[in-house]
Write a protein that holds these residues in place. Structure first.
Motif, PDB file in Angstrom:
ATOM      1  N   LEU A  52       7.493  12.931  -3.464  1.00 40.48           N
ATOM      2  CA  LEU A  52       7.693  11.660  -4.167  1.00 40.48           C
ATOM      3  C   LEU A  52       8.436  10.636  -3.304  1.00 40.48           C
ATOM      4  CD1 LEU A  52       8.490  12.851  -7.797  1.00 40.48           C
ATOM      5  CD2 LEU A  52       6.391  11.808  -6.921  1.00 40.48           C
ATOM      6  N   ILE A  53       9.422  11.092  -2.570  1.00 39.91           N
ATOM      7  CA  ILE A  53      10.151  10.167  -1.699  1.00 39.91           C
ATOM      8  C   ILE A  53       9.232   9.634  -0.608  1.00 39.91           C
ATOM      9  CG2 ILE A  53      12.005  10.003   0.017  1.00 39.91           C
ATOM     10  CD1 ILE A  53      13.596  11.945  -1.811  1.00 39.91           C
ATOM     11  N   GLY A  54       8.438  10.510   0.001  1.00 39.43           N
ATOM     12  CA  GLY A  54       7.479  10.070   1.018  1.00 39.43           C
ATOM     13  C   GLY A  54       6.451   9.119   0.442  1.00 39.43           C
ATOM     14  N   PHE A  55       5.951   9.437  -0.751  1.00 39.91           N
ATOM     15  CA  PHE A  55       4.988   8.563  -1.414  1.00 39.91           C
ATOM     16  C   PHE A  55       5.593   7.187  -1.692  1.00 39.91           C
ATOM     17  CE2 PHE A  55       3.078   6.795  -5.256  1.00 39.91           C
ATOM     18  CZ  PHE A  55       1.721   6.838  -4.950  1.00 39.91           C
ATOM     19  N   GLY A  56       6.824   7.186  -2.198  1.00 36.27           N
ATOM     20  CA  GLY A  56       7.482   5.915  -2.514  1.00 36.27           C
ATOM     21  C   GLY A  56       7.716   5.052  -1.285  1.00 36.27           C
ATOM     22  N   ILE A  57       8.164   5.665  -0.206  1.00 38.68           N
ATOM     23  CA  ILE A  57       8.396   4.899   1.028  1.00 38.68           C
ATOM     24  C   ILE A  57       7.064   4.361   1.556  1.00 38.68           C
ATOM     25  CG2 ILE A  57       9.091   5.094   3.452  1.00 38.68           C
ATOM     26  CD1 ILE A  57      11.245   7.086   2.532  1.00 38.68           C
ATOM     27  N   GLY A  58       6.029   5.199   1.580  1.00 35.68           N
ATOM     28  CA  GLY A  58       4.717   4.759   2.068  1.00 35.68           C
ATOM     29  C   GLY A  58       4.134   3.645   1.224  1.00 35.68           C
ATOM     30  N   TYR A  59       4.208   3.776  -0.089  1.00 36.40           N
ATOM     31  CA  TYR A  59       3.686   2.740  -0.982  1.00 36.40           C
ATOM     32  C   TYR A  59       4.457   1.435  -0.803  1.00 36.40           C
ATOM     33  CZ  TYR A  59       2.137   0.432  -5.230  1.00 36.40           C
ATOM     34  OH  TYR A  59       1.607  -0.470  -6.123  1.00 36.40           O
ATOM     35  N   GLY A  60       5.781   1.558  -0.672  1.00 28.67           N
ATOM     36  CA  GLY A  60       6.592   0.350  -0.474  1.00 28.67           C
ATOM     37  C   GLY A  60       6.258  -0.357   0.831  1.00 28.67           C
ATOM     38  N   LEU A  61       6.100   0.400   1.901  1.00 33.36           N
ATOM     39  CA  LEU A  61       5.750  -0.222   3.185  1.00 33.36           C
ATOM     40  C   LEU A  61       4.356  -0.836   3.152  1.00 33.36           C
ATOM     41  CD1 LEU A  61       7.207   2.337   5.753  1.00 33.36           C
ATOM     42  CD2 LEU A  61       8.051   0.040   5.244  1.00 33.36           C
ATOM     43  N   ASP A  62       3.404  -0.158   2.507  1.00 29.20           N
ATOM     44  CA  ASP A  62       2.047  -0.716   2.397  1.00 29.20           C
ATOM     45  C   ASP A  62       2.046  -2.011   1.602  1.00 29.20           C
ATOM     46  OD1 ASP A  62       0.449   0.950   3.941  1.00 29.20           O
ATOM     47  OD2 ASP A  62       0.190   2.404   2.325  1.00 29.20           O
ATOM     48  N   SER A  63       2.768  -2.068   0.513  1.00 32.52           N
ATOM     49  CA  SER A  63       2.796  -3.304  -0.271  1.00 32.52           C
ATOM     50  C   SER A  63       3.592  -4.390   0.443  1.00 32.52           C
ATOM     51  CB  SER A  63       3.345  -3.048  -1.668  1.00 32.52           C
ATOM     52  OG  SER A  63       4.611  -2.476  -1.613  1.00 32.52           O
ATOM     53  N   LEU A  64       4.592  -4.012   1.225  1.00 38.06           N
ATOM     54  CA  LEU A  64       5.380  -4.992   1.971  1.00 38.06           C
ATOM     55  C   LEU A  64       4.554  -5.639   3.082  1.00 38.06           C
ATOM     56  CD1 LEU A  64       8.257  -6.219   2.449  1.00 38.06           C
ATOM     57  CD2 LEU A  64       8.595  -4.361   4.093  1.00 38.06           C
ATOM     58  N   PHE A  65       3.809  -4.819   3.814  1.00 40.93           N
ATOM     59  CA  PHE A  65       3.025  -5.330   4.939  1.00 40.93           C
ATOM     60  C   PHE A  65       1.600  -5.704   4.545  1.00 40.93           C
ATOM     61  CE2 PHE A  65       5.976  -2.441   7.445  1.00 40.93           C
ATOM     62  CZ  PHE A  65       6.802  -3.489   7.834  1.00 40.93           C
ATOM     63  N   GLY A  66       1.165  -5.337   3.355  1.00 38.76           N
ATOM     64  CA  GLY A  66      -0.183  -5.646   2.906  1.00 38.76           C
ATOM     65  C   GLY A  66      -1.241  -4.880   3.688  1.00 38.76           C
ATOM     66  N   THR A  67      -0.938  -3.679   4.087  1.00 38.60           N
ATOM     67  CA  THR A  67      -1.869  -2.886   4.885  1.00 38.60           C
ATOM     68  C   THR A  67      -2.672  -1.951   4.003  1.00 38.60           C
ATOM     69  OG1 THR A  67      -0.199  -1.193   5.261  1.00 38.60           O
ATOM     70  CG2 THR A  67      -0.382  -2.932   6.912  1.00 38.60           C
ATOM     71  N   LEU A  68      -3.652  -1.316   4.613  1.00 40.39           N
ATOM     72  CA  LEU A  68      -4.389  -0.250   3.935  1.00 40.39           C
ATOM     73  C   LEU A  68      -3.405   0.889   3.652  1.00 40.39           C
ATOM     74  CD1 LEU A  68      -7.622  -0.225   6.128  1.00 40.39           C
ATOM     75  CD2 LEU A  68      -7.352  -1.174   3.848  1.00 40.39           C
ATOM     76  N   PRO A  69      -3.792   1.834   2.868  1.00 38.75           N
ATOM     77  CA  PRO A  69      -2.806   2.882   2.522  1.00 38.75           C
ATOM     78  C   PRO A  69      -2.489   3.843   3.676  1.00 38.75           C
ATOM     79  CG  PRO A  69      -4.909   3.351   1.496  1.00 38.75           C
ATOM     80  CD  PRO A  69      -5.033   2.003   2.136  1.00 38.75           C
ATOM     81  N   ILE A  70      -2.350   3.309   4.876  1.00 43.33           N
ATOM     82  CA  ILE A  70      -2.035   4.155   6.021  1.00 43.33           C
ATOM     83  C   ILE A  70      -0.609   4.693   5.936  1.00 43.33           C
ATOM     84  CG2 ILE A  70      -1.351   2.244   7.522  1.00 43.33           C
ATOM     85  CD1 ILE A  70      -3.286   5.294   8.692  1.00 43.33           C
ATOM     86  N   PHE A  71       0.339   3.835   5.557  1.00 44.01           N
ATOM     87  CA  PHE A  71       1.731   4.288   5.440  1.00 44.01           C
ATOM     88  C   PHE A  71       1.889   5.254   4.267  1.00 44.01           C
ATOM     89  CE2 PHE A  71       2.593   0.235   7.726  1.00 44.01           C
ATOM     90  CZ  PHE A  71       3.155   0.804   8.859  1.00 44.01           C
ATOM     91  N   LEU A  72       1.127   5.011   3.206  1.00 39.48           N
ATOM     92  CA  LEU A  72       1.174   5.895   2.041  1.00 39.48           C
ATOM     93  C   LEU A  72       0.773   7.315   2.442  1.00 39.48           C
ATOM     94  CD1 LEU A  72       1.377   6.009  -1.165  1.00 39.48           C
ATOM     95  CD2 LEU A  72      -1.094   5.876  -1.082  1.00 39.48           C
ATOM     96  N   VAL A  73      -0.314   7.449   3.154  1.00 32.75           N
ATOM     97  CA  VAL A  73      -0.783   8.769   3.588  1.00 32.75           C
ATOM     98  C   VAL A  73       0.197   9.378   4.582  1.00 32.75           C
ATOM     99  CG1 VAL A  73      -2.625   9.982   4.827  1.00 32.75           C
ATOM    100  CG2 VAL A  73      -3.207   8.230   3.142  1.00 32.75           C
ATOM    101  N   LEU A  74       0.630   8.586   5.546  1.00 34.86           N
ATOM    102  CA  LEU A  74       1.526   9.077   6.586  1.00 34.86           C
ATOM    103  C   LEU A  74       2.851   9.581   6.001  1.00 34.86           C
ATOM    104  CD1 LEU A  74       2.115   9.373   9.651  1.00 34.86           C
ATOM    105  CD2 LEU A  74       3.119   7.100   9.521  1.00 34.86           C
ATOM    106  N   PHE A  75       3.480   8.778   5.170  1.00 34.36           N
ATOM    107  CA  PHE A  75       4.783   9.165   4.625  1.00 34.36           C
ATOM    108  C   PHE A  75       4.668  10.243   3.552  1.00 34.36           C
ATOM    109  CE2 PHE A  75       6.223   5.449   6.874  1.00 34.36           C
ATOM    110  CZ  PHE A  75       7.488   5.843   7.285  1.00 34.36           C
ATOM    111  N   THR A  76       3.530  10.319   2.856  1.00 32.52           N
ATOM    112  CA  THR A  76       3.338  11.416   1.915  1.00 32.52           C
ATOM    113  C   THR A  76       3.258  12.744   2.676  1.00 32.52           C
ATOM    114  OG1 THR A  76       2.203   9.975   0.344  1.00 32.52           O
ATOM    115  CG2 THR A  76       1.866  12.340   0.077  1.00 32.52           C
TER     116      THR A  76
END
Length: 120
Positions: A52-76
């Motif tokens: 959950l922490i990895g998911f939250g950080i990845g989702y937050g970075l993706d929404s902050l930078f407006g990127t594809l869910p690359i950070f979401l997958v990476l941090f999860t």
């Protein structure tokens, strides 16, 4: 002949020896079951928290930078790795605790055997 005080002391000593020789009361199965379940839940919670922490950080970075869910997958995936690492550390800690308790029980049982042999 022995005096009554000496006989009373001997009876008390024999009672103490018999009490030490008596087998320990075994833990009930339900107590052991709940303690094992508690340890299992601890490990599950550690794994899920990492995810959950990895998911939250990845989702937050993706929404902050407006990127594809690359950070979401990476941090999860990083959260999963961190959760597994914490689970392994917890398992080692639990194993060391159980080994220490077993060694303490064996040492205590050995000490009682030595005292019983000395009394013979």
């Amino acid at each position: 002949m022995t005096d009554p005080d000496h006989r009373a002391r001997l009876r008390d000593l024999e009672a103490k020896i018999e009490a030490l020789k008596a087998p320990k009361a075994a833990k009930s199965h339900t107590e052991e079951h709940y303690s094992q379940a508690q340890l299992a839940w601890r490990m599950v919670i550690e794994l899920v928290a990492g995810l959950l922490i990895g998911f939250g950080i990845g989702y937050g970075l993706d929404s902050l930078f407006g990127t594809l869910p690359i950070f979401l997958v990476l941090f999860t995936l990083l959260g999963l790795a961190a959760g597994i690492n914490v689970m392994i550390r917890s398992a080692k800690e639990i194993q060391q605790t159980q080994e220490a308790e077993a060694a303490k029980d064996n040492t205590a049982a050995g000490g009682r055997d030595e005292r019983a042999k000395d009394g013979d």
